[in-house]
Design a protein around this motif. Structure first.
Motif, PDB file in Angstrom:
ATOM      1  N   ASP A 153       2.978  -8.254  -3.389  1.00 15.69           N
ATOM      2  CA  ASP A 153       1.756  -9.113  -4.016  1.00 15.69           C
ATOM      3  C   ASP A 153       2.282 -10.064  -5.358  1.00 15.69           C
ATOM      4  O   ASP A 153       2.067 -11.251  -5.571  1.00 15.69           O
ATOM      5  CB  ASP A 153       0.643  -8.654  -4.334  1.00 15.69           C
ATOM      6  CG  ASP A 153      -0.210  -8.237  -2.967  1.00 15.69           C
ATOM      7  OD1 ASP A 153       0.148  -8.570  -1.747  1.00 15.69           O
ATOM      8  OD2 ASP A 153      -1.030  -7.442  -3.162  1.00 15.69           O
ATOM      9  N   PHE A 154       3.056  -9.130  -6.109  1.00 21.22           N
ATOM     10  CA  PHE A 154       3.645  -9.759  -7.244  1.00 21.22           C
ATOM     11  C   PHE A 154       4.807 -10.822  -7.151  1.00 21.22           C
ATOM     12  O   PHE A 154       4.795 -11.935  -7.479  1.00 21.22           O
ATOM     13  CB  PHE A 154       4.293  -8.610  -8.227  1.00 21.22           C
ATOM     14  CG  PHE A 154       5.240  -9.090  -9.198  1.00 21.22           C
ATOM     15  CD1 PHE A 154       4.608  -9.693 -10.309  1.00 21.22           C
ATOM     16  CD2 PHE A 154       6.537  -8.990  -9.447  1.00 21.22           C
ATOM     17  CE1 PHE A 154       5.309 -10.061 -11.459  1.00 21.22           C
ATOM     18  CE2 PHE A 154       7.211  -9.550 -10.417  1.00 21.22           C
ATOM     19  CZ  PHE A 154       6.833 -10.036 -11.330  1.00 21.22           C
ATOM     20  N   TYR A 155       5.814 -10.349  -6.113  1.00 19.79           N
ATOM     21  CA  TYR A 155       6.846 -11.399  -5.610  1.00 19.79           C
ATOM     22  C   TYR A 155       6.355 -12.696  -5.186  1.00 19.79           C
ATOM     23  O   TYR A 155       6.707 -13.840  -5.499  1.00 19.79           O
ATOM     24  CB  TYR A 155       7.783 -10.567  -4.910  1.00 19.79           C
ATOM     25  CG  TYR A 155       9.197 -11.175  -4.837  1.00 19.79           C
ATOM     26  CD1 TYR A 155      10.176 -10.763  -5.732  1.00 19.79           C
ATOM     27  CD2 TYR A 155       9.376 -12.204  -4.009  1.00 19.79           C
ATOM     28  CE1 TYR A 155      11.378 -11.314  -5.563  1.00 19.79           C
ATOM     29  CE2 TYR A 155      10.608 -12.879  -4.007  1.00 19.79           C
ATOM     30  CZ  TYR A 155      11.660 -12.279  -4.754  1.00 19.79           C
ATOM     31  OH  TYR A 155      12.896 -12.996  -4.689  1.00 19.79           O
TER      32      TYR A 155
ATOM     33  N   LEU B 188      13.456  -7.656   1.540  1.00 18.42           N
ATOM     34  CA  LEU B 188      13.935  -8.741   0.321  1.00 18.42           C
ATOM     35  C   LEU B 188      14.411 -10.075   1.057  1.00 18.42           C
ATOM     36  O   LEU B 188      14.067 -11.022   0.356  1.00 18.42           O
ATOM     37  CB  LEU B 188      15.145  -8.077  -0.445  1.00 18.42           C
ATOM     38  CG  LEU B 188      14.579  -6.903  -1.167  1.00 18.42           C
ATOM     39  CD1 LEU B 188      16.055  -6.299  -1.833  1.00 18.42           C
ATOM     40  CD2 LEU B 188      14.092  -7.640  -2.263  1.00 18.42           C
ATOM     41  N   ALA B 189      15.052 -10.103   2.187  1.00 18.99           N
ATOM     42  CA  ALA B 189      15.477 -11.244   2.931  1.00 18.99           C
ATOM     43  C   ALA B 189      14.191 -12.167   3.164  1.00 18.99           C
ATOM     44  O   ALA B 189      14.124 -13.380   3.115  1.00 18.99           O
ATOM     45  CB  ALA B 189      16.216 -11.143   3.868  1.00 18.99           C
ATOM     46  N   THR B 190      13.022 -11.518   3.572  1.00 19.39           N
ATOM     47  CA  THR B 190      11.957 -12.302   3.970  1.00 19.39           C
ATOM     48  C   THR B 190      11.299 -12.640   2.849  1.00 19.39           C
ATOM     49  O   THR B 190      10.845 -13.994   2.743  1.00 19.39           O
ATOM     50  CB  THR B 190      11.126 -11.339   4.572  1.00 19.39           C
ATOM     51  OG1 THR B 190      11.626 -10.928   5.898  1.00 19.39           O
ATOM     52  CG2 THR B 190       9.564 -12.037   5.130  1.00 19.39           C
ATOM     53  N   MET B 191      11.246 -12.061   1.604  1.00 24.41           N
ATOM     54  CA  MET B 191      10.394 -12.478   0.596  1.00 24.41           C
ATOM     55  C   MET B 191      11.284 -13.619  -0.149  1.00 24.41           C
ATOM     56  O   MET B 191      10.675 -14.544  -0.460  1.00 24.41           O
ATOM     57  CB  MET B 191      10.271 -11.238  -0.281  1.00 24.41           C
ATOM     58  CG  MET B 191       9.276 -10.299   0.085  1.00 24.41           C
ATOM     59  SD  MET B 191       8.855  -8.934  -1.163  1.00 24.41           S
ATOM     60  CE  MET B 191      10.316  -7.885  -1.464  1.00 24.41           C
ATOM     61  N   MET B 192      12.622 -13.318  -0.247  1.00 22.45           N
ATOM     62  CA  MET B 192      13.260 -14.235  -0.898  1.00 22.45           C
ATOM     63  C   MET B 192      13.477 -15.801  -0.258  1.00 22.45           C
ATOM     64  O   MET B 192      13.313 -16.748  -0.974  1.00 22.45           O
ATOM     65  CB  MET B 192      14.683 -13.978  -1.091  1.00 22.45           C
ATOM     66  CG  MET B 192      14.787 -12.722  -2.384  1.00 22.45           C
ATOM     67  SD  MET B 192      16.439 -11.779  -2.376  1.00 22.45           S
ATOM     68  CE  MET B 192      16.053 -10.597  -3.634  1.00 22.45           C
TER      69      MET B 192
ATOM     70  N   SER C  38       2.299 -24.369   1.094  1.00 21.55           N
ATOM     71  CA  SER C  38       3.084 -23.302   0.261  1.00 21.55           C
ATOM     72  C   SER C  38       2.182 -22.023   0.187  1.00 21.55           C
ATOM     73  O   SER C  38       2.792 -21.172   0.170  1.00 21.55           O
ATOM     74  CB  SER C  38       3.274 -23.974  -1.257  1.00 21.55           C
ATOM     75  OG  SER C  38       4.053 -23.079  -1.967  1.00 21.55           O
ATOM     76  N   GLU C  39       1.043 -22.400   0.103  1.00 21.76           N
ATOM     77  CA  GLU C  39       0.107 -20.958  -0.138  1.00 21.76           C
ATOM     78  C   GLU C  39       0.217 -20.314   1.312  1.00 21.76           C
ATOM     79  O   GLU C  39       0.203 -19.000   1.401  1.00 21.76           O
ATOM     80  CB  GLU C  39      -1.204 -21.476  -0.552  1.00 21.76           C
ATOM     81  CG  GLU C  39      -1.398 -22.028  -1.812  1.00 21.76           C
ATOM     82  CD  GLU C  39      -1.253 -20.729  -2.887  1.00 21.76           C
ATOM     83  OE1 GLU C  39      -1.245 -19.709  -2.587  1.00 21.76           O
ATOM     84  OE2 GLU C  39      -0.951 -21.335  -3.984  1.00 21.76           O
TER      85      GLU C  39
ATOM     86  N   ARG D 158       3.716 -12.233   2.892  1.00 23.31           N
ATOM     87  CA  ARG D 158       2.937 -11.098   2.650  1.00 23.31           C
ATOM     88  C   ARG D 158       2.775 -10.209   3.727  1.00 23.31           C
ATOM     89  O   ARG D 158       3.117  -9.086   4.074  1.00 23.31           O
ATOM     90  CB  ARG D 158       1.865 -11.235   1.632  1.00 23.31           C
ATOM     91  CG  ARG D 158       2.125 -11.657   0.291  1.00 23.31           C
ATOM     92  CD  ARG D 158       0.992 -11.695  -0.738  1.00 23.31           C
ATOM     93  NE  ARG D 158       0.044 -12.434  -0.239  1.00 23.31           N
ATOM     94  CZ  ARG D 158      -0.150 -14.006  -0.542  1.00 23.31           C
ATOM     95  NH1 ARG D 158       0.717 -14.461  -1.500  1.00 23.31           N
ATOM     96  NH2 ARG D 158      -1.338 -14.624  -0.315  1.00 23.31           N
ATOM     97  N   GLU D 159       2.191 -10.797   4.815  1.00 19.21           N
ATOM     98  CA  GLU D 159       1.894 -10.006   6.128  1.00 19.21           C
ATOM     99  C   GLU D 159       3.043  -9.570   6.631  1.00 19.21           C
ATOM    100  O   GLU D 159       3.072  -8.573   7.110  1.00 19.21           O
ATOM    101  CB  GLU D 159       1.113 -11.014   6.902  1.00 19.21           C
ATOM    102  CG  GLU D 159      -0.313 -11.601   6.195  1.00 19.21           C
ATOM    103  CD  GLU D 159      -1.066 -12.387   7.210  1.00 19.21           C
ATOM    104  OE1 GLU D 159      -0.649 -12.386   8.331  1.00 19.21           O
ATOM    105  OE2 GLU D 159      -2.222 -12.891   6.686  1.00 19.21           O
ATOM    106  N   ALA D 160       4.294 -10.475   6.714  1.00 15.48           N
ATOM    107  CA  ALA D 160       5.250 -10.001   7.229  1.00 15.48           C
ATOM    108  C   ALA D 160       6.029  -8.836   6.849  1.00 15.48           C
ATOM    109  O   ALA D 160       6.393  -8.018   7.589  1.00 15.48           O
ATOM    110  CB  ALA D 160       6.249 -11.283   7.419  1.00 15.48           C
ATOM    111  N   VAL D 161       6.041  -8.793   5.610  1.00 14.06           N
ATOM    112  CA  VAL D 161       6.648  -7.665   4.855  1.00 14.06           C
ATOM    113  C   VAL D 161       5.849  -6.433   5.077  1.00 14.06           C
ATOM    114  O   VAL D 161       6.267  -5.409   5.179  1.00 14.06           O
ATOM    115  CB  VAL D 161       7.117  -7.967   3.411  1.00 14.06           C
ATOM    116  CG1 VAL D 161       7.597  -6.769   2.778  1.00 14.06           C
ATOM    117  CG2 VAL D 161       7.995  -9.156   3.133  1.00 14.06           C
TER     118      VAL D 161
END
Length: 226
Positions: A91-93, A157-161, A176-177, A184-187
């Protein structure tokens, strides 16, 4: 005028800190040495008193940024209950705040593509810092062997980045949102540990006593006893 060793170290650290912000904002090639020194309150001529080359500053600046990110992630993880650490971090990232403040965010989405085109020395340092990020992230995946946790951390990490890169490219509107939400859901979905399959030894006794089709057929064809 001669300065003390402590003063020189403090000045060096200030240059690196300022450069780490500007590099994440403008990119590795989006700002020159003169501008970086100006941000630190110094003249261009003093640059080589602290660094052998521009590459040396770039390496120190992004290494500093990556270390800061890893430390911040550990801090967040330490503040949350074990079962909520990953969700808190995600959530932070993958937040609009991180998206809108690249200068103070993770260096990988901001500089990763450019670092890939830098010298082997630069990429080697980058890879070492990235590996530290992966190790820290793998600590957030519980209940599995370290090798499995490491793979999960890499994928997360790859998904978030990648999500942050796309969300920034899309601006700060609805798309973008949506990207941030999908990331978030994917991770979180990937982090959900699958239920282990029951072994033969753990199979219900009723299932173990269930007659096979062959035995059932044989019994059905046997003559009834009075």
């Amino acid at each position: 005028m001669r300065y003390s060793k402590e003063h020189k170290l403090e000045t060096h650290a200030r240059i690196v800190k300022k450069a780490s912000v500007r590099l994440r904002e403008k990119g590795a090639h989006g700002i020159g040495v003169a501008d970086l020194m100006k941000d630190a309150g110094l003249t261009h001529g003093g640059f080589y008193a602290h660094f052998d080359s521009r590459e040396a500053l770039v390496i120190e600046a992004f290494a500093y940024a990556m270390d800061r990110s890893t430390d911040r992630w550990r801090q967040l993880a330490g503040q949350a209950p074990p079962d909520q650490r990953l969700a808190t971090f995600v959530d932070f990232y993958l937040s609009s705040q991180h998206r809108d403040n690249p200068g103070h965010g993770c260096a990988v989405p901001a500089l990763g593509a450019e670092i890939a085109r830098e010298s082997p020395k630069t990429r080697k340092v980058f890879a070492a810092k990235l590996d530290q990020m992966i190790e820290m992230m793998s600590e957030q995946f519980h209940g599995g062997p370290s090798k499995s946790a490491r793979k999960q951390a890499m994928a997360a990490l790859a998904t978030m980045m990648g999500t942050i890169v796309l969300a920034r490219a899309a601006g700060n509107g609805e798309l973008s949102e949506e990207l941030l939400s999908a990331g978030r859901e994917a991770v979180r979905g990937r982090a959900a540990a699958p239920k282990p399959a029951a072994s033969k030894a753990e199979a219900p006794k009723s299932a173990a006593r269930k007659p096979t089709a062959k035995k059932a057929a044989t019994k059905a064809m046997s003559p009834a006893k009075n």
